[in-house]
Motif scaffolding. Structure first.
Motif, PDB file in Angstrom:
ATOM      1  N   VAL A 100      -1.522  15.879  -7.233  1.00  0.00           N
ATOM      2  CA  VAL A 100      -0.325  16.510  -7.798  1.00  0.00           C
ATOM      3  C   VAL A 100       0.913  15.808  -7.231  1.00  0.00           C
ATOM      4  CG1 VAL A 100       0.900  18.683  -8.167  1.00  0.00           C
ATOM      5  CG2 VAL A 100      -1.596  18.701  -7.917  1.00  0.00           C
ATOM      6  N   GLY A 101       1.643  15.119  -8.070  1.00  0.00           N
ATOM      7  CA  GLY A 101       2.822  14.361  -7.644  1.00  0.00           C
ATOM      8  C   GLY A 101       3.924  15.269  -7.123  1.00  0.00           C
ATOM      9  N   THR A 102       4.703  14.751  -6.158  1.00  0.00           N
ATOM     10  CA  THR A 102       5.712  15.597  -5.509  1.00  0.00           C
ATOM     11  C   THR A 102       7.147  15.120  -5.750  1.00  0.00           C
ATOM     12  OG1 THR A 102       5.600  14.334  -3.452  1.00  0.00           O
ATOM     13  CG2 THR A 102       4.076  16.197  -3.671  1.00  0.00           C
ATOM     14  N   ARG A 103       7.295  14.206  -6.713  1.00  0.00           N
ATOM     15  CA  ARG A 103       8.645  13.711  -7.036  1.00  0.00           C
ATOM     16  C   ARG A 103       8.877  13.838  -8.538  1.00  0.00           C
ATOM     17  NH1 ARG A 103      11.562  12.638  -2.408  1.00  0.00           N
ATOM     18  NH2 ARG A 103      10.174  11.731  -0.870  1.00  0.00           N
ATOM     19  N   LEU A 104      10.116  14.082  -8.929  1.00  0.00           N
ATOM     20  CA  LEU A 104      10.430  14.122 -10.362  1.00  0.00           C
ATOM     21  C   LEU A 104       9.989  12.828 -11.034  1.00  0.00           C
ATOM     22  CD1 LEU A 104      13.987  15.774 -10.335  1.00  0.00           C
ATOM     23  CD2 LEU A 104      11.881  16.771 -11.251  1.00  0.00           C
ATOM     24  N   SER A 105      10.169  11.703 -10.307  1.00  0.00           N
ATOM     25  CA  SER A 105       9.824  10.407 -10.904  1.00  0.00           C
ATOM     26  C   SER A 105       8.321  10.292 -11.208  1.00  0.00           C
ATOM     27  CB  SER A 105      10.263   9.265  -9.984  1.00  0.00           C
ATOM     28  OG  SER A 105       9.685   9.438  -8.709  1.00  0.00           O
ATOM     29  N   ASP A 106       7.488  11.062 -10.501  1.00  0.00           N
ATOM     30  CA  ASP A 106       6.045  11.033 -10.801  1.00  0.00           C
ATOM     31  C   ASP A 106       5.758  11.560 -12.206  1.00  0.00           C
ATOM     32  OD1 ASP A 106       5.397  10.053  -8.285  1.00  0.00           O
ATOM     33  OD2 ASP A 106       5.240  12.052  -7.405  1.00  0.00           O
ATOM     34  N   TYR A 107       6.715  12.273 -12.773  1.00  0.00           N
ATOM     35  CA  TYR A 107       6.524  12.852 -14.113  1.00  0.00           C
ATOM     36  C   TYR A 107       7.474  12.204 -15.130  1.00  0.00           C
ATOM     37  CZ  TYR A 107       4.061  16.023 -11.083  1.00  0.00           C
ATOM     38  OH  TYR A 107       3.201  16.527 -10.135  1.00  0.00           O
ATOM     39  N   GLY A 108       7.972  11.019 -14.753  1.00  0.00           N
ATOM     40  CA  GLY A 108       8.838  10.279 -15.674  1.00  0.00           C
ATOM     41  C   GLY A 108      10.241  10.852 -15.795  1.00  0.00           C
ATOM     42  N   LEU A 109      10.670  11.629 -14.812  1.00  0.00           N
ATOM     43  CA  LEU A 109      12.010  12.223 -14.883  1.00  0.00           C
ATOM     44  C   LEU A 109      12.933  11.524 -13.880  1.00  0.00           C
ATOM     45  CD1 LEU A 109      10.977  16.008 -14.992  1.00  0.00           C
ATOM     46  CD2 LEU A 109      11.562  14.528 -16.915  1.00  0.00           C
ATOM     47  N   ASP A 110      14.163  11.236 -14.323  1.00  0.00           N
ATOM     48  CA  ASP A 110      15.081  10.504 -13.447  1.00  0.00           C
ATOM     49  C   ASP A 110      16.198  11.384 -12.887  1.00  0.00           C
ATOM     50  OD1 ASP A 110      16.628  11.007 -15.629  1.00  0.00           O
ATOM     51  OD2 ASP A 110      16.925   8.913 -16.205  1.00  0.00           O
ATOM     52  N   GLY A 111      16.145  12.659 -13.185  1.00  0.00           N
ATOM     53  CA  GLY A 111      17.171  13.565 -12.654  1.00  0.00           C
ATOM     54  C   GLY A 111      18.349  13.751 -13.591  1.00  0.00           C
ATOM     55  N   SER A 112      18.349  13.048 -14.727  1.00  0.00           N
ATOM     56  CA  SER A 112      19.511  13.167 -15.618  1.00  0.00           C
ATOM     57  C   SER A 112      19.611  14.560 -16.254  1.00  0.00           C
ATOM     58  CB  SER A 112      19.473  12.089 -16.700  1.00  0.00           C
ATOM     59  OG  SER A 112      18.244  12.156 -17.381  1.00  0.00           O
ATOM     60  N   SER A 113      18.533  15.330 -16.196  1.00  0.00           N
ATOM     61  CA  SER A 113      18.599  16.675 -16.798  1.00  0.00           C
ATOM     62  C   SER A 113      19.032  17.736 -15.785  1.00  0.00           C
ATOM     63  CB  SER A 113      17.231  17.057 -17.372  1.00  0.00           C
ATOM     64  OG  SER A 113      16.294  17.238 -16.323  1.00  0.00           O
ATOM     65  N   ILE A 114      19.377  17.327 -14.569  1.00  0.00           N
ATOM     66  CA  ILE A 114      19.722  18.342 -13.556  1.00  0.00           C
ATOM     67  C   ILE A 114      20.868  19.267 -14.017  1.00  0.00           C
ATOM     68  CG2 ILE A 114      20.610  18.664 -11.191  1.00  0.00           C
ATOM     69  CD1 ILE A 114      18.802  16.249 -10.387  1.00  0.00           C
ATOM     70  N   PRO A 115      21.927  18.732 -14.656  1.00  0.00           N
ATOM     71  CA  PRO A 115      22.967  19.661 -15.138  1.00  0.00           C
ATOM     72  C   PRO A 115      22.414  20.726 -16.099  1.00  0.00           C
ATOM     73  CG  PRO A 115      23.759  17.391 -15.187  1.00  0.00           C
ATOM     74  CD  PRO A 115      22.286  17.327 -14.846  1.00  0.00           C
ATOM     75  N   GLN A 116      21.460  20.320 -16.952  1.00  0.00           N
ATOM     76  CA  GLN A 116      20.867  21.312 -17.879  1.00  0.00           C
ATOM     77  C   GLN A 116      20.042  22.349 -17.112  1.00  0.00           C
ATOM     78  OE1 GLN A 116      19.346  17.957 -20.360  1.00  0.00           O
ATOM     79  NE2 GLN A 116      18.920  19.616 -21.808  1.00  0.00           N
ATOM     80  N   LEU A 117      19.309  21.882 -16.103  1.00  0.00           N
ATOM     81  CA  LEU A 117      18.501  22.817 -15.306  1.00  0.00           C
ATOM     82  C   LEU A 117      19.411  23.828 -14.612  1.00  0.00           C
ATOM     83  CD1 LEU A 117      16.108  20.128 -13.744  1.00  0.00           C
ATOM     84  CD2 LEU A 117      15.413  21.911 -15.366  1.00  0.00           C
TER      85      LEU A 117
END
Ligand code: NZQ
Ligand code: ZN
Length: 387
Positions: free
Chosen positions: A339-356
């Motif tokens: 089980v990956g422990t980084r957003l990048s392990d799931y192809g996410l770069d953090g650009s959606s943080i404002p939406q979250l």
């Protein structure tokens, strides 16, 4: 230790062949709606076993409850439950089927003309009755089989929200470890990580001298660390599966959380990741937890050090070095389970943080954690540190 009022009324039917005791738990005049997911229980034969044990009762089936159960799907079952005057619900599957069935149970009894989504908006406070339910669990993870919580998603609006109410607590849970042999490795791993995080959400907070709760929590964590990897390596090892199953139930049946502070911020930040990006529930927890501990290390210092020493045997170095080592050990454990422990392990770069963050705000999640000091700004830092 804080005061508490603990009632855990779910009967546990545990062990190989436990289904033999299922029929006796359901009233003779019941009209039963059996609920299940996408078909695993058909493939594994568990559904057949359940149906034959219900022989003689009026039984209707509702399948197709998806992982992260959706309001849209569940409302179809609510319609059936109302029209067919169902008097008992039997959920057969993982946490999603159980949670979805809890929603069906409450929504079917909800006031005519009122949209039951309201239940998710008030966290379950508006529930005054529900169809009684029982469960046959096939995936140890959520603890849903013996607690009063559920998490429901609404696809059209991108929401994933929780509710709790004693009326939806299952009356019984059939826990046969043999039913978990067929789990895909990803779901076995998810279950171990979810149960692990449930335990630490009620343990890595601040000390209140609750020795029983702490030692029970440490016992659950040590068991998951020991048995989790074995469950992946030896899928049909009964003792391993039994220990994982019982650990997951104990992690969230109220016992270790009684009389102690609770956090749950990892779960709330995780739910938004599932709602927006579709990550599995446990994947979101593995991403958020290490980062949250890093950001909140000052207020959690005493319990992080206790966790480091008692769970990972980390006793050398400065406080911060020991905390770093405990966070790294936790991360490595999750990763060793796949089980990956980084957003990048799931192809996410953090650009959606404002939406979250916007969704957290919309859901009123502006003061989270055991000290209610995880503001939106702190949540943003946690997501950012998880990239
Ligand atoms: O849908 P089917 O075909 O049954 O397949 C499922 C599903 O695809 C499969 N599966 C389950 N048992 C199996 C099996 N496959 C083979 N053999 C078996 N024995 O596993 C997949 C995942 O199932 P799901 O029920 O979604 O997983 P889980 O039990 O991890 O539940 C996750 C849901 O529970 C919520 C999560 O947010 C998420 O929506 N939670 C509920 C909680 C509660 N009620 O207290 C607390 C948790 O923190 C969590 O939030
Ligand atoms: Zn969880």
């Amino acid at each position: 230790m804080f005061n508490f009022n603990l009632h855990t009324p779910t009967r546990i039917l545990f062990g190989k062949g436990a289904i033999a005791d299922l029929r006796a738990q359901i009233p003779d005049d019941a009209r039963v709606l059996v609920t299940y997911g996408g078909g695993s229980v058909k493939k594994t034969g568990v559904l057949d076993q359940v149906l034959s044990s219900l022989n003689g009762l009026e039984v209707i089936e509702f399948g197709g409850i998806e992982p992260n159960p959706s309001y849209e799907t569940l409302m179809n079952a609510v319609k059936i439950a109302r029209e067919q005057q169902v008097t008992f619900l039997l959920a057969v599957g993982g946490g999603s089927v159980l949670d979805g069935t809890k929603f069906i149970a409450a929504a079917a009894h909800y006031a005519d003309g009122v949209d039951p989504w309201e239940i998710l908006e008030n966290g379950g406070a508006s529930i005054t009755s529900a169809i009684p339910m029982g469960s046959v669990l096939t995936l140890p993870a959520t603890g849903s089989e013996s607690n009063m919580g559920a998490v429901i998603s609404r696809k059209t609006t991108g929401d994933k929200r929780a509710f709790m109410n004693p009326h939806v607590q299952p009356q019984f849970a059939v826990l046969d470890p043999v039913y978990t042999y067929t789990l895909p490795p990803r779901q076995t791993a998810n279950g171990v990580v979810d149960a692990f995080v449930h335990t630490v959400e009620q343990y890595v907070t601040y000390p209140v001298n609750a020795k029983i709760q702490d030692r029970f929590a440490e016992g659950i964590l040590l068991t998951l660390i020991e048995e989790g990897p074995k469950a992946l390596a030896e899928a049909d090892n009964y003792d391993v599966r039994a220990n994982v199953m019982w650990a997951a139930t104990q992690a969230l049946n109220g016992l270790i959380g009684a009389g102690v502070p609770q956090d749950w911020a990892t779960h709330m930040l995780g739910h938004e990741l599932t709602a927006l990006h579709g990550l599995d529930h446990a994947q979101t927890l593995a991403v958020v937890l290490p980062s949250l501990w890093n950001v909140k290390r000052d207020s959690k210092r005493a319990k992080l050090l206790q966790y480091a020493a008692r769970v990972w045997n980390i006793t050398e170095g400065t406080d911060d070095q020991r905390i770093d080592a405990a966070i790294t050990a936790t991360r490595r454990f999750f990763e060793s389970m796949g089980v990956g422990t980084r957003l990048s392990d799931y192809g996410l770069d953090g650009s959606s943080i404002p939406q979250l963050i916007a969704k957290l705000e919309e859901h009123g999640m502006t003061k989270l954690g055991e000290n209610q000091d995880i503001t939106l700004d702190v949540s943003r830092r946690i997501y950012e540190a998880a990239r």
